[in-house]
Design an enzyme around this catalytic site. Structure first.
Site, PDB file in Angstrom:
ATOM      1  N   CYS A 149       9.546  38.419  18.927  1.00  0.00           N
ATOM      2  CA  CYS A 149      10.613  38.739  19.871  1.00  0.00           C
ATOM      3  C   CYS A 149      11.912  39.089  19.142  1.00  0.00           C
ATOM      4  CB  CYS A 149      10.815  37.587  20.842  1.00  0.00           C
ATOM      5  SG  CYS A 149      10.982  35.967  20.071  1.00  0.00           S
ATOM      6  N   TYR A 150      12.332  38.251  18.200  1.00  0.00           N
ATOM      7  CA  TYR A 150      13.545  38.579  17.439  1.00  0.00           C
ATOM      8  C   TYR A 150      13.384  39.889  16.679  1.00  0.00           C
ATOM      9  CZ  TYR A 150      15.756  33.921  18.052  1.00  0.00           C
ATOM     10  OH  TYR A 150      16.372  32.781  18.556  1.00  0.00           O
TER      11      TYR A 150
END
Lengths: 343, 343, 343, 343
Positions: A149-150
């Site tokens: 996600c990051y």
């Protein structure tokens, strides 16, 4: 119809896959599995699905006999590789939502994940599932490693700058802030309500695993190895990652030129939405969008990029469906066009 | 100085006791204990105390040799009674913050707590630690059973009506809403951030243990047995209980008369604050106050009472200190006069 | 395709209509209006729609010349009636989301809304837009008064009990809790972040306008006039109403019988979901569902009902679309089948 | 006793001054003022003070005749300077909580605040009220300009690095995150609950006024002019600022050396608490502490500092009282020693 299964359906990425696939016209979910909750109704685990999705949870062992076309692995890091190995002889396309095949080599994996990798063959076949960077490779691949996600928010914020050779490669700082669902469905002290509510903190300073994933992908856009400063923080909210990114240009730049670089880079990518003002997390919540805003600060000679995603959609389940669409030659956007719920 | 100890200092009531006692001029905290974290620094468990309260956590076994004047038991139900028994031969005043000695008899306890009671002698000596009802008895007692959080808000909201014989005893409905700290410091699914945030639900419908505690105390104000409908709900916030209470008058009443009844009942009780409008939770957060508002609805012939407390202060640690003050003949308000932090 | 317009599109109900209609296959949104923001891009007012819904806001005056089939009035109480009057000679079906035509007579309206009604003719033609009670009438009507959010949750929670003659008509207490979006898009002290966050309170005690709407609809299911106790509270969250409802049975009842009464009443109503345990707000967030749980408390001889909706969907924009579907002979569920976003 | 007044008591800094001064043994609050609410009870504006602080709000015009020793000006920027001018002939010590006298010259003020300064004399007399940098000057001064909230967190995070000459002066990036109370008590769209809750965004990119305040103070610790990158963000919580600060060392450094530099710099400053792990906002909420954590990242050759304060205490009212204590020769900590309320 694509016959699909979801392995590990009781976590947040699993349930998000089911929420999104409910609207997907070309997939037929044949099986959803959980080893710890085999036999239970899925809607007893996630009551929001009551009377709408009524699957019974099975064991992943049943998949071998099911003649599926595709599976999503919504499993923890380290567990996923076992299933990729187990399924290697089946004629199955796999989207793996874990971190097990995102990195370049087993050695890099082992040094950042502190874990031996038991299926090194997977690294050769797998594609890194960020369509905005690797769309063609994803189309050809049977094993797609869905990005973290990051990294999704960070890479999409930086790719046009790196690919365009516009910045000093040592200057990148990513100050990222995430909601709590990134930490998973399981109750633990870090996500205990009173430790998060009305609170804010950094974590994983200097050593978060997503650092290397970002660096490898950005390095792939350039000739040189890129090192980034990456600092995650925990926001008192459910969904969303907002990355505030700083970099120093290596040449004279201005706002117009920067926006053109981003607009060129993303012109054929329907889920990156270039914004004229800084986005907020609710602008993308529940959607597969990545909102990106770029600006140049003359006073300090720095470029600032703000990038925002929903970690469970573009940062996970939505991207996985986008990848599935590509792997099966469907419209990349199928089942993913929605407007965020605001407020 | 009163030499005190806190047994079980790592939960929320334990840490709240330490926060409040930091300003108490007549207590000297000699020991704080935790069996599971013996040897650790208290401020490592609760970093908010870093460099301010630097006790090392000890085992409760050391208390026997310490010549203390008083201990607070901030322990789970079922565990507390073991310590009351263990300390019976010491010359110690005890404030027990658990539910182990709040009810009238071991039999009632056993039927609502599904647990055998191992120290039945305690029921005879113990006082129910709600000073607004039992101040004199508390002053005389060596064992005070600190009231539950919901009972505190509920009983203080209803006492003037019940004692004044103003209502139909079968008509009482208490619709109560609590923050999550009532569920304790330990991470569990019900207090996982994403299960609470932006969410709201009822729980413990028809069978919450605090029901019998409320009924027994209200029955003690009257001749007849009182039965109440009690429904707790979980709010997406840390601290506070707000009870919305409904009752039908058994005679003609009006607002003026009701306010007078409350004002008379609480005139000597510094921590009950009668309000002219309905209170909100932040009005009392962090304080030992119980805000009460009463009104009569002519249209429906019903009395409505809104009662608000901080469950960790007036609903727990603050009340415990108020009880300690009474047990040692100190000013009842000592260490407890503060203004809520708003916002 | 049904040519539709939205009058007053800049509030929360207006933007929610656009979010939901984005997926509706049989409506074509020809115009969205705002008198205060005429000429602006809708997505500048609500950035979540950027690059997805690109209407320019027009004045409602343009509607007369547009040959629309239907309009939604997403306007404040008191303003809506002016437009209903203005549009009376157009061949238009109207769904009015305000309170202007929900009550039985202009006199009742004027006494609870403290405002003269300028279009009394509307009361004769209008249907009360709760399909679970008035589906046939809605199908025939050109003016549908979309119900209030609290009344939707309250009436759906009580209808089977009242219609079945199962309860004492004077015993109904509705303790309702709502998120802040019910208070609208406009910034005001009551919805200032720091007044709501980590806070909770009741409001509108004894005199909220939705009281009479609930009473009139329930009375319509019975022979006698029904009076209810209705107490709204403000939750620190965006969306959702949870009503905890208490009533005394007028005969011997048990859980099985109650569930059968609800199941019979709602068997043909796809958006009421009977639950076997108490629902929470996130179970219905973003959806057109009303989750209902009913149980009997033998100890107190009371029936408890928990009813939960999303105030902006089933409590407003979703119900309006459900009504539009009925008015045009479409599948009642068209555009409204989704799974709630959890978390 | 120091006879004090609070001018502009209805905002958050005013009410916070009253909350904190309630425990201050050497101040006597003779008057609190509000021009818009003159004549009202303070506790009607801020009900949390009901029955505890019962001042009636007066006009600031009455101060001239009151023989006060000190006033706090809790007024908006631009208004404060009028009162400083008005009070210039009174024998009064002034703590000004606005930005009107924080900068070096009227010219700098006018260029960043877009407002003419009407009391330029004030710049000569005023001290910048950050005791950790200017304690002696504050002791001598009759006009103290209380620092901004972001500057407090930022400067305290950076001072030892800048003063020690340890970093490249062009490398400083301050990524700051604040709760909503920094935006004041007045309802506006940016602090409307549903725009903040479950949301997160940056604001004031490249041009926030606190930038120059930080730069001037840091430049004062060094020979050269320092330019910083400062990016504020809005957190969905009430109180607190957490600044994540990045800087590149201009020499070889290590963790031990950095901690020593901080420890030396702050050894006589009771409100800066050096932490061994990164602090969270709730560690300092409600207190006058600034928690600081410093670490060196070898991999990237960067220093990271995390600094956390409560914006209404150390970032405003608490610092003001700390300054008052110094101006009157009292113990700097008087009335300010508390433990944060966690949770």
């Amino acid at each position: 119809m694509i016959k699909t299964g979801i392995v590990g359906a009781t976590g947040y990425t699993g349930s998000e896959l089911l929420r999104l696939l409910y609207h997907h016209p070309e997939t037929d979910i044949k099986v959803i599995t959980s080893e710890s909750k085999t036999g239970q109704q899925f809607s007893d685990v996630h009551p929001v699905f009551t009377q709408l999705v009524d699957h019974k949870l099975k064991s992943a062992d049943e998949i071998a006999d099911m003649d599926l076309d595709a599976v999503f692995l919504a499993l923890p890091h380290g567990v996923s590789m076992e299933y990729v190995k187990k399924f290697e002889d089946l004629d199955l396309k796999i989207v793996d939502l874990s971190g097990d095949f995102r990195l370049s080599t087993p050695e890099v994996y082992e040094s950042w994940y502190n874990k031996e990798h038991i299926y090194q063959e997977g690294f050769k076949e797998s594609a890194y599932g960020l369509p905005e960077l690797h769309r063609e490779q994803i189309r050809q691949s049977d094993l797609v490693a869905n990005p973290g996600c990051y990294p999704t928010a960070s890479i999409l914020g930086l790719a046009p700058l790196v690919e365009g050779g516009l910045i000093d490669k040592k200057s990148i700082i990513i100050d990222a802030k995430s909601g709590t669902t990134g930490a998973g469905v399981k109750a633990k002290p870090t996500t205990h309500f009173s430790n998060v509510n009305d609170n804010f903190k950094s974590y994983g300073l200097k050593k978060h695993r997503h650092t290397v994933e970002i660096e490898e992908q950005l390095s792939g856009l350039d000739k040189e190895k890129i090192t980034v400063q990456f600092t995650p923080h925990l926001l008192p909210l459910d969904r969303g990652i907002l990355a505030t990114i700083y970099a120093t240009p290596n040449q004279k730049v201005n706002n117009e030129q920067l926006r053109e670089a981003y607009s060129d880079f993303y012109q054929d990518h329907p889920f990156v939405r270039l914004r004229e003002t800084a986005p907020c997390l609710k602008d993308v919540r529940g959607t597969n969008l990545c909102d990106v805003f770029v600006t140049y600060d003359e006073r300090t000679n720095r470029i600032i990029v703000i990038s925002a995603i929903d970690n469970l959609v573009k940062g996970s389940a939505g991207a996985a469906i986008q990848n599935l669409n590509l792997m099966f030659g469907l419209d990349e956007c199928m089942g993913l066009k929605t407007i965020g719920m605001y407020p």
